[in-house]
Design a protein around this motif. Structure first.
Motif, PDB file in Angstrom:
ATOM      1  N   GLY A  17      98.254  54.062  47.468  1.00 24.72           N
ATOM      2  CA  GLY A  17      97.552  53.726  48.701  1.00 24.72           C
ATOM      3  C   GLY A  17      97.826  52.302  49.132  1.00 24.72           C
ATOM      4  O   GLY A  17      97.919  51.402  48.304  1.00 24.72           O
ATOM      5  N   PHE A  18      97.973  52.088  50.446  1.00 27.88           N
ATOM      6  CA  PHE A  18      98.273  50.778  51.014  1.00 27.88           C
ATOM      7  C   PHE A  18      96.987  50.238  51.639  1.00 27.88           C
ATOM      8  O   PHE A  18      96.577  50.655  52.717  1.00 27.88           O
ATOM      9  CB  PHE A  18      99.380  50.924  52.039  1.00 27.88           C
ATOM     10  CG  PHE A  18     100.110  49.658  52.401  1.00 27.88           C
ATOM     11  CD1 PHE A  18      99.914  48.466  51.724  1.00 27.88           C
ATOM     12  CD2 PHE A  18     101.027  49.659  53.442  1.00 27.88           C
ATOM     13  CE1 PHE A  18     100.602  47.314  52.061  1.00 27.88           C
ATOM     14  CE2 PHE A  18     101.720  48.522  53.806  1.00 27.88           C
ATOM     15  CZ  PHE A  18     101.513  47.347  53.109  1.00 27.88           C
ATOM     16  N   ALA A  19      96.351  49.306  50.949  1.00 25.83           N
ATOM     17  CA  ALA A  19      95.028  48.805  51.329  1.00 25.83           C
ATOM     18  C   ALA A  19      95.084  47.772  52.446  1.00 25.83           C
ATOM     19  O   ALA A  19      96.084  47.071  52.624  1.00 25.83           O
ATOM     20  CB  ALA A  19      94.351  48.192  50.109  1.00 25.83           C
ATOM     21  N   THR A  43      92.693  50.562  56.689  1.00 28.54           N
ATOM     22  CA  THR A  43      92.627  51.366  55.473  1.00 28.54           C
ATOM     23  C   THR A  43      91.668  50.722  54.475  1.00 28.54           C
ATOM     24  O   THR A  43      91.505  49.501  54.457  1.00 28.54           O
ATOM     25  CB  THR A  43      94.009  51.517  54.823  1.00 28.54           C
ATOM     26  OG1 THR A  43      94.525  50.222  54.504  1.00 28.54           O
ATOM     27  CG2 THR A  43      94.976  52.249  55.730  1.00 28.54           C
ATOM     28  N   ASP A  44      91.066  51.561  53.629  1.00 22.81           N
ATOM     29  CA  ASP A  44      90.189  51.030  52.579  1.00 22.81           C
ATOM     30  C   ASP A  44      91.042  50.624  51.374  1.00 22.81           C
ATOM     31  O   ASP A  44      92.275  50.620  51.450  1.00 22.81           O
ATOM     32  CB  ASP A  44      89.092  52.040  52.208  1.00 22.81           C
ATOM     33  CG  ASP A  44      89.598  53.284  51.521  1.00 22.81           C
ATOM     34  OD1 ASP A  44      90.782  53.334  51.099  1.00 22.81           O
ATOM     35  OD2 ASP A  44      88.807  54.236  51.382  1.00 22.81           O
ATOM     36  N   ALA A  46      91.893  52.134  48.822  1.00 26.37           N
ATOM     37  CA  ALA A  46      92.763  53.206  48.323  1.00 26.37           C
ATOM     38  C   ALA A  46      93.757  53.681  49.387  1.00 26.37           C
ATOM     39  O   ALA A  46      94.455  54.671  49.187  1.00 26.37           O
ATOM     40  CB  ALA A  46      91.911  54.371  47.838  1.00 26.37           C
ATOM     41  N   GLY A  47      93.798  52.999  50.531  1.00 25.91           N
ATOM     42  CA  GLY A  47      94.708  53.380  51.596  1.00 25.91           C
ATOM     43  C   GLY A  47      94.177  54.492  52.479  1.00 25.91           C
ATOM     44  O   GLY A  47      94.892  55.014  53.332  1.00 25.91           O
ATOM     45  N   LYS A  48      92.908  54.850  52.326  1.00 25.43           N
ATOM     46  CA  LYS A  48      92.325  55.963  53.092  1.00 25.43           C
ATOM     47  C   LYS A  48      91.882  55.499  54.480  1.00 25.43           C
ATOM     48  O   LYS A  48      91.441  54.366  54.672  1.00 25.43           O
ATOM     49  CB  LYS A  48      91.144  56.551  52.345  1.00 25.43           C
ATOM     50  CG  LYS A  48      91.500  57.043  50.959  1.00 25.43           C
ATOM     51  CD  LYS A  48      91.203  58.495  50.822  1.00 25.43           C
ATOM     52  CE  LYS A  48      91.493  58.940  49.404  1.00 25.43           C
ATOM     53  NZ  LYS A  48      92.624  59.819  49.322  1.00 25.43           N
ATOM     54  N   LEU A  49      92.005  56.428  55.443  1.00 24.74           N
ATOM     55  CA  LEU A  49      91.591  56.208  56.828  1.00 24.74           C
ATOM     56  C   LEU A  49      90.528  57.230  57.192  1.00 24.74           C
ATOM     57  O   LEU A  49      90.620  58.394  56.785  1.00 24.74           O
ATOM     58  CB  LEU A  49      92.781  56.424  57.763  1.00 24.74           C
ATOM     59  CG  LEU A  49      93.942  55.461  57.610  1.00 24.74           C
ATOM     60  CD1 LEU A  49      95.223  56.100  58.105  1.00 24.74           C
ATOM     61  CD2 LEU A  49      93.635  54.189  58.358  1.00 24.74           C
TER      62      LEU A  49
END
Length: 84
Positions: A17-19, A43-44, A46-49
């Motif tokens: 993941g790209f934070a 992104t958070d 963990a790279g989550k959107l």
């Protein structure tokens, strides 16, 4: 809308993941040829959107990442929404 922004980790030969990256949520009306940015989300860790948006007309939604000095730009294929 949800998604995950990842990039290659050459130390582990995996994707991670790209934070803390800004990613644009874009929309293209049915029949149109160009996308318009509706909002930008970070992104958070963990790279989550994750975000919400209201669809007022049929069209296609996608995520678009502009890239950085070390990571290329990327965009999702897009998901179509049909309103009746």
């Amino acid at each position: 809308m949800t998604g995950t922004l990842t990039r290659a980790d050459w130390n582990t030969n995996t994707y991670t993941g790209f934070a803390a990256q800004k990613v644009a949520l874009q929309f293209k009306k049915s029949g149109a040829s160009t996308y318009t940015t509706v909002k930008t989300v970070a992104t958070d860790s963990a790279g989550k959107l994750k975000t919400t948006a209201t669809a007022n007309t049929s069209g296609t939604w996608r995520w678009h990442f502009a890239g950085t000095g070390t990571t290329s730009s990327a965009m999702a294929a897009g998901d179509g929404v049909a309103l009746r």
